[in-house]
Each structure stands twice: as structure tokens, then as C-alpha cells.
Design a protein around this motif. Structure first.
Motif, mmCIF file in Angstrom:
data_model
loop_
_atom_site.group_PDB
_atom_site.id
_atom_site.type_symbol
_atom_site.label_atom_id
_atom_site.label_comp_id
_atom_site.label_asym_id
_atom_site.label_seq_id
_atom_site.Cartn_x
_atom_site.Cartn_y
_atom_site.Cartn_z
ATOM 1 N N GLY A 191 -13.092 -4.386 11.439
ATOM 2 C CA GLY A 191 -12.309 -3.901 12.198
ATOM 3 C C GLY A 191 -11.152 -4.897 12.960
ATOM 4 N N GLN A 192 -11.507 -5.665 13.564
ATOM 5 C CA GLN A 192 -11.037 -7.012 14.054
ATOM 6 C C GLN A 192 -10.031 -7.793 13.560
ATOM 7 N N THR A 193 -9.948 -6.837 11.861
ATOM 8 C CA THR A 193 -8.011 -7.804 11.105
ATOM 9 C C THR A 193 -7.268 -7.167 10.605
ATOM 10 N N TYR A 194 -6.036 -7.209 10.221
ATOM 11 C CA TYR A 194 -4.986 -6.639 9.815
ATOM 12 C C TYR A 194 -5.487 -6.006 8.609
ATOM 13 N N ALA A 195 -5.349 -4.831 8.759
ATOM 14 C CA ALA A 195 -6.115 -3.790 7.127
ATOM 15 C C ALA A 195 -4.716 -4.061 6.274
ATOM 16 N N CYS A 196 -4.868 -4.113 4.907
ATOM 17 C CA CYS A 196 -3.691 -4.613 3.607
ATOM 18 C C CYS A 196 -2.458 -3.371 4.139
ATOM 19 N N ARG A 197 -1.682 -4.664 3.799
ATOM 20 C CA ARG A 197 -0.265 -3.485 3.561
ATOM 21 C C ARG A 197 0.319 -2.609 2.434
ATOM 22 N N GLY A 198 -0.690 -2.810 1.594
ATOM 23 C CA GLY A 198 -0.447 -3.024 -0.115
ATOM 24 C C GLY A 198 -0.387 -1.452 -0.340
ATOM 25 N N GLY A 199 0.929 -0.377 -0.739
ATOM 26 C CA GLY A 199 1.226 0.988 -0.334
ATOM 27 C C GLY A 199 2.186 1.564 0.553
ATOM 28 N N LEU A 200 2.099 0.539 1.994
ATOM 29 C CA LEU A 200 3.136 0.838 2.638
ATOM 30 C C LEU A 200 4.840 0.368 2.585
ATOM 31 N N ASP A 201 4.214 -1.325 2.552
ATOM 32 C CA ASP A 201 5.091 -2.365 2.442
ATOM 33 C C ASP A 201 5.295 -2.942 1.164
ATOM 34 N N PHE A 202 3.708 -3.558 0.970
ATOM 35 C CA PHE A 202 4.114 -4.285 -0.642
ATOM 36 C C PHE A 202 3.020 -3.416 -1.908
ATOM 37 N N PHE A 203 3.783 -3.625 -3.058
ATOM 38 C CA PHE A 203 4.444 -2.415 -3.806
ATOM 39 C C PHE A 203 3.196 -3.976 -5.636
ATOM 40 N N PHE A 204 2.541 -3.055 -6.105
ATOM 41 C CA PHE A 204 2.845 -3.108 -7.715
ATOM 42 C C PHE A 204 3.862 -2.210 -8.493
ATOM 43 N N VAL A 205 4.039 -3.077 -9.898
ATOM 44 C CA VAL A 205 5.138 -1.973 -10.521
ATOM 45 C C VAL A 205 4.536 -2.991 -12.027
ATOM 46 N N ASP A 206 3.714 -1.504 -12.781
ATOM 47 C CA ASP A 206 2.995 -2.210 -14.046
ATOM 48 C C ASP A 206 3.902 -2.221 -14.904
ATOM 49 N N ALA A 207 3.660 -3.010 -16.309
ATOM 50 C CA ALA A 207 4.766 -3.321 -17.040
ATOM 51 C C ALA A 207 4.615 -2.220 -18.136
ATOM 52 N N THR A 208 3.589 -1.815 -18.337
ATOM 53 C CA THR A 208 3.391 -0.351 -19.271
ATOM 54 C C THR A 208 4.500 0.310 -18.562
ATOM 55 N N ALA A 209 5.148 1.357 -17.489
ATOM 56 C CA ALA A 209 5.959 2.062 -17.784
ATOM 57 C C ALA A 209 7.288 1.649 -16.361
ATOM 58 N N GLY A 210 6.821 1.145 -15.086
ATOM 59 C CA GLY A 210 7.441 0.330 -14.399
ATOM 60 C C GLY A 210 6.948 1.342 -13.247
ATOM 61 N N HIS A 211 6.025 1.853 -12.748
ATOM 62 C CA HIS A 211 5.260 2.859 -12.401
ATOM 63 C C HIS A 211 4.849 2.439 -11.173
ATOM 64 N N ALA A 212 4.838 2.487 -9.867
ATOM 65 C CA ALA A 212 4.729 1.879 -9.060
ATOM 66 C C ALA A 212 3.176 1.664 -8.373
ATOM 67 N N TYR A 213 2.369 0.969 -7.780
ATOM 68 C CA TYR A 213 1.268 1.437 -7.326
ATOM 69 C C TYR A 213 1.114 1.222 -6.009
ATOM 70 N N PRO A 214 0.203 1.198 -5.057
ATOM 71 C CA PRO A 214 -0.259 0.026 -4.390
ATOM 72 C C PRO A 214 -0.009 -1.066 -4.439
ATOM 73 N N CYS A 215 -1.249 -1.368 -5.094
ATOM 74 C CA CYS A 215 -1.293 -2.873 -5.410
ATOM 75 C C CYS A 215 -1.550 -2.587 -6.843
ATOM 76 N N GLY A 216 -2.384 -4.345 -7.839
ATOM 77 C CA GLY A 216 -2.801 -4.154 -8.982
ATOM 78 C C GLY A 216 -3.926 -3.257 -8.593
ATOM 79 N N TYR A 217 -4.701 -2.877 -7.813
ATOM 80 C CA TYR A 217 -5.780 -2.592 -8.161
ATOM 81 C C TYR A 217 -6.598 -1.001 -7.467
ATOM 82 N N ARG A 218 -5.504 -0.490 -7.299
ATOM 83 C CA ARG A 218 -6.062 1.171 -6.981
ATOM 84 C C ARG A 218 -4.939 1.378 -7.919
ATOM 85 N N SER A 219 -5.870 1.625 -9.333
ATOM 86 C CA SER A 219 -4.864 2.299 -10.155
ATOM 87 C C SER A 219 -5.159 3.443 -10.294
ATOM 88 N N ALA A 220 -5.609 4.147 -9.590
ATOM 89 C CA ALA A 220 -5.936 5.762 -9.556
ATOM 90 C C ALA A 220 -4.703 6.501 -8.684
#
Ligand code: SF4
Ligand code: SF4
Length: 423
Positions: free
Chosen positions: A289-318
Motif C-alpha cells: 500500500g505504500q508503493t505506487y501501483a502499476c500503470r499497466g492497462g491505464l497508461d501502458f499497454f502490451f500489443v501481441d504479435a498474433t493479432a495486434g490486440h491490446a492487453y493491460p500488459c504482457g501478463y494479464r492475458s485474460a
């Protein structure tokens, strides 16, 4: 201009956006720490340049500031890659990064090696690249080359770096933290003992940064280990003990890195922020709680090579957000995720977190700073260091005189590591 857009994002309570675009899952290396090793059999994909153009248009439309072209191995098709970099540059995206596993440094004895390196550096620079990373797994060249399945590349790097520097491109060494990054250190393999493990990693990191500096690198970055993230969309994970650590081991390793970083800040532009290491350690101690949470899915995104889809990051594949070019706006809301230590997203989230929160909840920023009197000092020293490093601009040489201010009171131990490779 860059500065103004960054300020605009921060004043809106956001961080400057970034998209990590996986342009291919094809690779020619056999790294044990990665699911995309050439030894693994699965359907491989590469994004068409037209699809990448649509993604880049969207990056620009959404006001995002940074793109990383990752793989697989991005340099398997250099003209295609530089075409994508050029498109990003034309759209005014200021921070453009890519990198290599180093296969281009093979056959360094060939008569055309120097020309080949010069052409590669010039093409990358001319296309508009800002940062170019080269992976290196260990201070022991044999370990690195065996793990990658790329013989001779370390000697090739030593020969290529001055050529790149002459062209005006200063590559970063990229260490994916692993048990062998400092060679064979028994404490990192036997039964766990906190002190021994931390000491072992202290030695490993010291050897690694000494070696990388002697090879000729002027920028370094560390990727915290990503072992077996559940159903990662970015397959750069593995369950191998090379990068698999228990929570106690991870904590000791992060503490060791926190100990070593100050020793090297004056010798090489070392990207890893101490405030982020401090936060990741506190997270392992139940103080998330004292740290700053990750901006994945808010300001940062991962785009996959299979279909060019956006994900919050490279790990939240669901959380498949659909084609990246169909994103109409950046999602709002408070960041909450701290599930992993993906440095691409966690380091900037932590470093810029106080700016992002300063407008929405200034009292909370003050509370966090006052709860740990040493914290503002760590954070401000990171910011001063980033400025002295020209924010890690890989098209600028290292300013030794500026970095000298960050020299530790006592010089770090000078380790002699494979001088024949570093020569
Ligand atoms: S870590 Fe990089 S170079 Fe190694 S197999 Fe994976 S994608 Fe290829
Ligand atoms: S903490 Fe890890 S899992 Fe969570 S959004 Fe960031 S990169 Fe993704």
C-alpha cells in the motif's frame, strides 16, 4: 515539446503512455528463460507493417509518448523494423526503442563485420531510434553464449560497440536477472540463506556491471525475473530455475541490487531506479500500500504479435482489450495491480507515481513521503540521476563529469573479468 507533452500527461494525473508492441514471436535464440526459444514448437506470428501503422496511428492519437518494438527477435528483418521506427518517428512519437538478442554480432572475424555493424547502426539511427538494447545474460561469456545458442557474440559486441558509438548510437546492455548473471556463484544455488544469497547476488551484480562497462557499454538496464506468469500473453517467461526465485530469494536479490546500483551510477548510465527497488522490496514485506501501483492497462499497454490486440500488459492475458487501433480512449481509474515485477511497467510507474498522484491526491503523496523520512531523498536522487543521464537518451554519449557526482564515497571493488573479451 517532449517535455511539454510529458507535463501535460502528469497534470492530468496520468503518466506518459507507452505501448510495448511485440512485432514477432519468431526468434533464432534458445534462451532457457523464454517460451519463444527456437527449440519450442508453436505457431509463430509477425505483425504486418500495415497493422503496425494502424497501431502507431492509435498510439499517436491517444497521445502516448513511447513505443517499444519487441519480439521474438526484432532484428530478424531489419528493413521492416526500421520502416516501423520511421513511421513512429513521422507521427511524432518521441521515445522509440528496440533491441536484439545479439545474433548480429556473430561472425565477428568476417572481413565485412565492421561495415555490417556501421550500416546497422546508421540504419537504426537514420530511422529515428532513441534506444537500442542488447541482451547479455552473464559476465561469463560462455554462460551467455551457451544459454543463447549464439557462439562468439560477446567478442562481437566488444568489437561492435565502438563502431556504434562512432555512428552516434549508444546501445544499452539489458540484463534479464538470473542465477548465473555473475557466473557460477555457489550461494545462489545451494540451500537458501538470506545473508549468503544477498552477498552472492551482490557479487554477481558487481561482476556483471564491471564486465558490461569493460565491454564498452555506457547504459545498462535490469529486467527483474519473470518466471512462469500464468498464461502470459508475452511468452518471455519460463519455469526454469535460471530465473525462478522464491519470494525470500527475490527479496534478497532486490536488496543486493539496491546495494550495488549506487556503486555503478558514476561508471555507467544505470536505468534501474532505487525508488522502484525500494518499493518492490517493501511489497515483499507486505507494505504494498505504500508503493505506487502499476500503470499497466491505464497508461501502458502490451500489443501481441498474433493479432495486434491490446492487453493491460504482457501478463494479464485474460484481459484482451481487442484490436489496439479500436481503442477510443485511455481507460481512467486508479491503478491497483502489483502482481508482478515487469520492469518496463513497474519502474516508470514507481518513479513517476508521485507526479501522477500529486494532483489527484497530494495529501497521500505527502503522507507516503513523511512515513519514511529517507524516501524523498531516494526519489529526488533518482530524478537528479535521470537528468544527469539525459533521461537515458541512447543517441547521446555518457557525460562522465555529470555522473561523477554520483560516485560512492568509497570506490566499488575493481574486479578483473575476462580481459581478453573486454579488449
Ligand atoms: S529471450 Fe529473446 S532472444 Fe531469447 S528466446 Fe526469448 S525472444 Fe528469443
Ligand atoms: S504489475 Fe505486472 S501484471 Fe500487473 S499490470 Fe503491471 S505488468 Fe501487468
Amino acid at each position: 515539446m517532449k517535455f511539454l507533452s510529458t507535463c501535460r500527461a502528469l497534470f492530468r494525473g496520468r503518466l506518459p503512455g507507452q505501448a510495448v508492441i511485440q512485432i514477432t514471436t519468431r526468434c533464432n535464440a534458445r534462451c532457457v528463460q523464454c517460451g519463444m526459444s527456437v527449440d519450442h514448437s508453436f505457431a509463430r506470428h509477425s505483425l504486418d507493417p500495415e497493422v503496425v501503422d494502424r497501431i502507431l496511428d492509435t498510439v499517436a492519437r491517444l497521445g502516448m509518448q513511447a513505443v517499444s518494438f519487441t519480439g521474438g527477435e526484432p532484428l530478424l528483418d531489419l528493413p521492416r523494423l526500421t520502416g516501423m521506427i520511421r513511421s513512429a518517428k513521422k507521427l511524432g512519437i518521441p521515445y522509440i526503442r528496440t533491441g536484439t538478442n545479439g545474433f548480429i554480432f556473430q561472425r565477428h572475424e568476417a572481413p565485412d563485420f565492421e561495415d555490417r555493424m556501421r550500416r546497422t547502426a546508421d540504419e537504426l539511427l537514420e530511422s529515428g531510434i532513441r534506444n537500442f538494447w542488447i541482451s547479455l545474460d552473464s559476465s561469463d561469456p560462455d554462460i551467455h553464449e551457451t544459454n543463447r545458442g549464439l557462439p562468439g557474440v560477446v567478442r562481437g559486441m566488444a568489437k561492435a560497440l565502438p563502431i556504434f558509438h562512432n555512428s552516434g548510437l549508444y546501445p544499452s546492455v539489458n540484463l534479464g536477472i538470473n542465477r548465473l548473471c555473475g557466473g557460477h556463484i555457489p550461494a545462489l544455488h545451494g540451500p537458501f540463506d538470506t545473508h549468503g544469497f544477498r552477498q552472492g547476488f551482490f557479487e554477481a551484480f558487481t561482476r556483471f556491471f564491471t564486465f558490461a562497462t569493460n565491454l564498452g557499454f555506457t547504459i545498462a538496464n535490469c529486467c527483474y525475473p519473470m518466471s512462469d506468469e500464468d498464461r502470459a500473453v508475452y511468452q518471455a517467461t519460463s519455469s526454469d530455475s535460471f530465473i525462478r526465485f522464491s519470494p525470500e530469494e527475490k527479496r534478497a536479490m532486490l536488496l543486493a541490487l539496491k546495494d550495488v546500483v549506487p556503486d555503478f551510477r558514476s561508471r555507467i548510465r544505470l536505468f534501474t531506479p532505487l525508488s522502484s527497488l525500494d518499493a518492490l522490496v517493501r511489497q515483499t514485506e507486505g507494505e504494498a500500500g505504500q508503493t505506487y501501483a502499476c500503470r499497466g492497462g491505464l497508461d501502458f499497454f502490451f500489443v501481441d504479435a498474433t493479432a495486434g490486440h491490446a492487453y493491460p500488459c504482457g501478463y494479464r492475458s485474460a484481459e484482451d482489450l481487442g484490436p489496439f487501433w479500436e481503442l477510443t480512449d485511455l481507460p481512467g481509474g486508479e491503478p491497483v495491480c502489483r502482481r508482478c515485477e515487469w520492469e518496463c511497467f513497474r519502474d516508470p510507474s514507481e518513479l513517476l507515481g508521485p507526479f501522477g498522484m500529486a494532483l489527484s491526491n497530494p495529501l497521500e503523496v505527502m503522507r507516503r513521503f513523511s512515513s519514511r523520512p529517507d524516501l524523498p531523498g531516494i526519489w529526488f536522487s533518482d530524478l537528479r540521476y535521470y537528468m544527469a543521464c539525459d533521461f537515458f537518451d541512447g543517441t547521446k554519449p555518457m557525460r562522465t563529469e555529470k555522473l561523477a557526482r554520483f560516485a560512492p564515497p568509497q570506490a566499488a571493488p575493481a574486479l578483473v573479468v575476462s580481459p581478453e573479451v573486454a579488449s
